[in-house]
Enzyme design. Structure first.
Site, short mmCIF file in Angstrom:
data_model
loop_
_atom_site.label_atom_id
_atom_site.label_comp_id
_atom_site.label_asym_id
_atom_site.label_seq_id
_atom_site.Cartn_x
_atom_site.Cartn_y
_atom_site.Cartn_z
N LYS A 14 0.91 -1.63 0.24
CA LYS A 14 0.14 0.58 0.15
C LYS A 14 0.76 1.10 0.19
CE LYS A 14 -3.91 -2.71 -0.19
NZ LYS A 14 -4.75 -2.28 -0.65
N LYS A 74 0.96 5.71 -4.44
CA LYS A 74 1.28 4.10 -5.34
C LYS A 74 2.00 4.45 -6.41
CE LYS A 74 -2.36 2.06 -2.92
NZ LYS A 74 -3.68 1.79 -2.82
N GLU A 165 -7.30 -1.64 -10.38
CA GLU A 165 -8.25 -1.87 -10.90
C GLU A 165 -9.01 -0.44 -10.69
OE1 GLU A 165 -10.19 -6.60 -11.57
OE2 GLU A 165 -10.46 -5.57 -9.97
C1 LIG Z 1 -6.89 -7.89 -10.21
C2 LIG Z 1 -6.70 -6.84 -8.95
C3 LIG Z 1 -7.77 -5.10 -8.39
C4 LIG Z 1 -6.99 -4.56 -7.34
N1 LIG Z 1 -6.84 -3.25 -7.08
C5 LIG Z 1 -6.70 -2.60 -6.00
C6 LIG Z 1 -6.92 -1.49 -6.29
O1 LIG Z 1 -7.39 -1.03 -7.02
N2 LIG Z 1 -6.36 -0.60 -4.42
C7 LIG Z 1 -5.47 -1.99 -4.19
O2 LIG Z 1 -4.68 -1.33 -2.36
N3 LIG Z 1 -5.36 -2.97 -4.23
C8 LIG Z 1 -6.00 -3.48 -5.10
N4 LIG Z 1 -6.28 -5.00 -5.20
C9 LIG Z 1 -5.38 -5.92 -3.87
C10 LIG Z 1 -6.71 -6.62 -2.99
O3 LIG Z 1 -7.14 -5.81 -2.56
C11 LIG Z 1 -5.97 -7.71 -2.79
O4 LIG Z 1 -5.45 -8.45 -3.44
C12 LIG Z 1 -6.97 -8.39 -1.78
O5 LIG Z 1 -7.43 -7.79 -0.55
C13 LIG Z 1 -6.13 -9.42 -0.94
O6 LIG Z 1 -5.28 -9.15 -0.24
P1 LIG Z 1 -3.27 -9.19 -0.34
O7 LIG Z 1 -3.11 -9.39 -1.74
O8 LIG Z 1 -2.91 -8.61 0.50
O9 LIG Z 1 -3.31 -11.30 -0.49
C14 LIG Z 1 -6.30 -5.21 -6.14
C15 LIG Z 1 -6.09 -6.99 -6.42
C16 LIG Z 1 -6.19 -7.60 -7.94
C17 LIG Z 1 -6.28 -9.51 -7.56
#
Ligand SMILES: Cc1cc2nc3c(=O)[nH]c(=O)nc-3n(C[C@H](O)[C@H](O)[C@H](O)COP(=O)(O)O)c2cc1C
Length: 215
Positions: A14, A74, A165
């Site tokens: 983050k 970010k 996304e």
């Molecule tokens: C396709 C996709 C889009 C995501 N979009 C965002 C985003 O726009 N901003 C963000 O801070 N996290 C984003 N995430 C992170 C997810 O919230 C995170 O992968 C999920 O909560 C699981 O946590 P971890 O990746 O820490 O294991 C995204 C994850 C994926 C796979």
């Protein structure tokens, strides 16, 4: 690192350390892993925009305003950023390009094999376009597969990442002059900062018995 440990420890960063940059050779290796991603009938419907200069990152962050502004920092603080784009359509010229690549790679032994390869690929495209009526969605699904491989590989190689996304895809498509492709996900890469709250949080996933069923 063991694959399970990699999966347990990787997480969405983050906040990035603005001082630390990914060595170019290591980043190139990661892009090569991306290029080798699998896809249905090897359709490879993707294009990746890569940014590491402030100017290039700004071009991407422009699509992260208003409700998406939480993602802009970010992008700007990351060492490198990759925009995953996907084809909106598949035409004969592209199918021909793939076939030529198969031939160049030495996977086609004769004219009959070439025709079979082409018919299989074109058949899938036709099926998703005309029967399932969701060709763009099918193409986009393939690009998300590449995302999964990329995130896992990055962490296994000691690089932190944020898949996003949360951006205005119409704005980004316009800023990148996209017509035949559309942007689907942005990945910021680098090394996490001390103020990255997510680094210390435990993982939250549905339990094994909820998501697996033995038949
Ligand atoms: C396709 C996709 C889009 C995501 N979009 C965002 C985003 O726009 N901003 C963000 O801070 N996290 C984003 N995430 C992170 C997810 O919230 C995170 O992968 C999920 O909560 C699981 O946590 P971890 O990746 O820490 O294991 C995204 C994850 C994926 C796979």
């Amino acid at each position: 690192m063991d694959i399970l440990e990699t999966a347990q420890q990787r997480y969405t960063t983050k906040a990035f350390n603005t001082e630390k940059k990914i060595p170019q050779a290591q980043f190139k290796k990661l892009l090569e892993v991306l290029r080798l991603s699998p896809s249905s009938v090897n359709i490879q419907p993707w294009h990746f925009f890569v940014a590491h200069t402030t100017e290039a990152k700004q071009k991407i962050a422009q699509s992260m305003q208003g409700q998406y502004s939480y993602n802009a920092t970010k992008v700007m603080d990351a060492s490198h950023v990759v925009v995953f784009c996907t084809r909106k359509n598949v035409d004969d010229a592209y199918l021909e390009q793939l076939l030529e690549q198969d031939e160049k790679a030495g996977r086609i032994k004769d004219e009959k094999a070439k025709q079979t390869q082409h018919a299989t690929r074109a058949g899938y495209v036709e099926y998703y376009r005309n029967t399932r009526k969701n060709l763009p969605e099918w193409l986009k699904n393939q690009t998300y597969l590449a995302l999964g491989q990329f995130l896992f590989a990055a962490y296994a190689d000691g690089i932190d990442a944020t898949p996003m996304e949360g951006f205005d895809y119409q704005q980004l498509d316009q800023d990148l002059n996209l017509t035949d492709y559309t942007s689907v996900v942005v990945v910021a890469l680098g090394y996490h900062d001390e103020k990255d709250f997510n680094a210390q949080l435990p993982k939250s996933r549905l339990e094994t018995d909820v998501i697996f069923t033995e038949l």
